[in-house]
Design an enzyme around this catalytic site. Structure first.
Site: not given
Ligand code: GLN
Length: 313
Positions: A267, A71, A68, A197, A249
């Protein structure tokens, strides 16, 4: 060398070992099977200042995927591609208070756009905005942008992590179809958007890369080493605001109170954070707390920020 930097250098090793104890209460992510191979007891941190100073302590040799954290940077690229109006037609500006992969709020907002670009639904919408004729071309543009910010021309997609995610991403697929039904991805091929993505989430980095990318944000889009403006200041301002309101988050409020710095977690256990005008910080600690943030990484950032009174608030 300033006094703060010297003190940091002296105290970081003990702080890191203290925070490492927290890894015992965390869990390495396993919903993307390949991520489950990460070492749960690892913890590392790298800090960069704007004068070529680098501090690295702990398991900084560990390579991991951005997940994430990417992003923030695809948002910047989408803003550079389409401007604010183009991006905010597809994604909102509000935190959700829900899990990063939640579907709960997708139906509730008029006109059905995702709440913000840092939840999965919002980031998938942002991926669809990256310019390029094919998914490969879009991914290459993203990777080239990340390489420039990280100062390393060798950054690559980790193919094993990408394959692992694309094979198991039922929830992200359903989010994307939901977005298509809502008209956000009306003209897009879902598998093509998801390829972009998943690939940007799978770009492999180290703490040093995170710290370098964060340093550019700390300097309002300018690379302090080359003096080049890599991202317009206004877009960095937008990204930093999202990092404060949604970067951790549904733990972003507590993180703002305890640490008080713009940050983004993934994550894989990475956290990118910055001290405005001063430092870029990269942390990795793959054991996660229930909100999906590095449990020891958050503790370490709280320790340092409190000791040096770095909170922006
Ligand atoms: N690629 C992971 C997902 O889409 C990214 C989520 C994350 O790092 N929270 O679930």
């Amino acid at each position: 060398m300033n006094g703060e930097w010297k003190e940091l250098e002296g105290r970081l090793p003990a702080w890191l070992e203290e925070s490492r104890k927290r890894t015992a209460s965390g869990k390495v992510a396993s919903y993307i099977p390949e991520l489950a191979n990460a070492p749960g007891e690892a913890l590392g941190i790298t800090l960069c200042d704007g004068h070529n100073g680098v501090l690295t302590v702990g398991d900084c040799g560990l390579h991991f995927t951005l997940q994430s954290i990417s992003k923030v940077f695809t948002l910047l690229l989408a803003l550079m591609d389409h401007g604010e109006e183009g991006v905010f037609a597809k994604v909102g500006m509000e935190p959700t208070g829900d899990n990063f992969n939640s579907m709960l709020k997708l139906e509730l907002v008029e006109p059905g756009i995702p709440f913000n670009p840092l939840i999965n639904a919002g980031a998938i919408a942002v991926s669809s905005l990256i310019k390029g004729a094919t998914p490969a071309e879009k991914t290459e543009r993203i990777a080239a942008f990340f390489r420039e910010l990280a100062g390393d021309s060798s950054l690559q997609v980790n193919e094993a992590v990408y394959q692992s995610e694309t094979k198991t991403a039922h929830r992200n697929r359903s989010l994307a179809y939901f977005l298509k039904a809502n008209g956000v991805l009306e003209h897009d091929d879902i598998e093509e958007v998801l390829e972009v993505y998943f690939k940007h989430c799978s770009i492999e980095v180290s703490c040093m890369h995170l710290a370098r990318m964060a340093l550019v944000l700390a300097y309002d889009g300018k690379d302090p080493q080359s003096g080049r403006q890599l991202v317009p200041r206004r877009y960095v301002q937008i990204a930093k605001t999202f990092m404060i309101t949604c970067g951790m988050y549904n733990e972003s409020g507590a993180f703002a109170i305890r640490v008080g710095l713009p940050a983004k977690s993934g994550v894989s256990g990475g956290i990118l954070a910055l001290v405005p005008g001063k430092y870029g910080i990269g942390v990795v600690g793959p054991a996660l707390n229930p909100k999906g943030n590095s449990t020891a990484g958050v503790h370490l950032l709280e320790t340092i920020s409190t000791a040096f009174d770095w909170s922006m608030f």
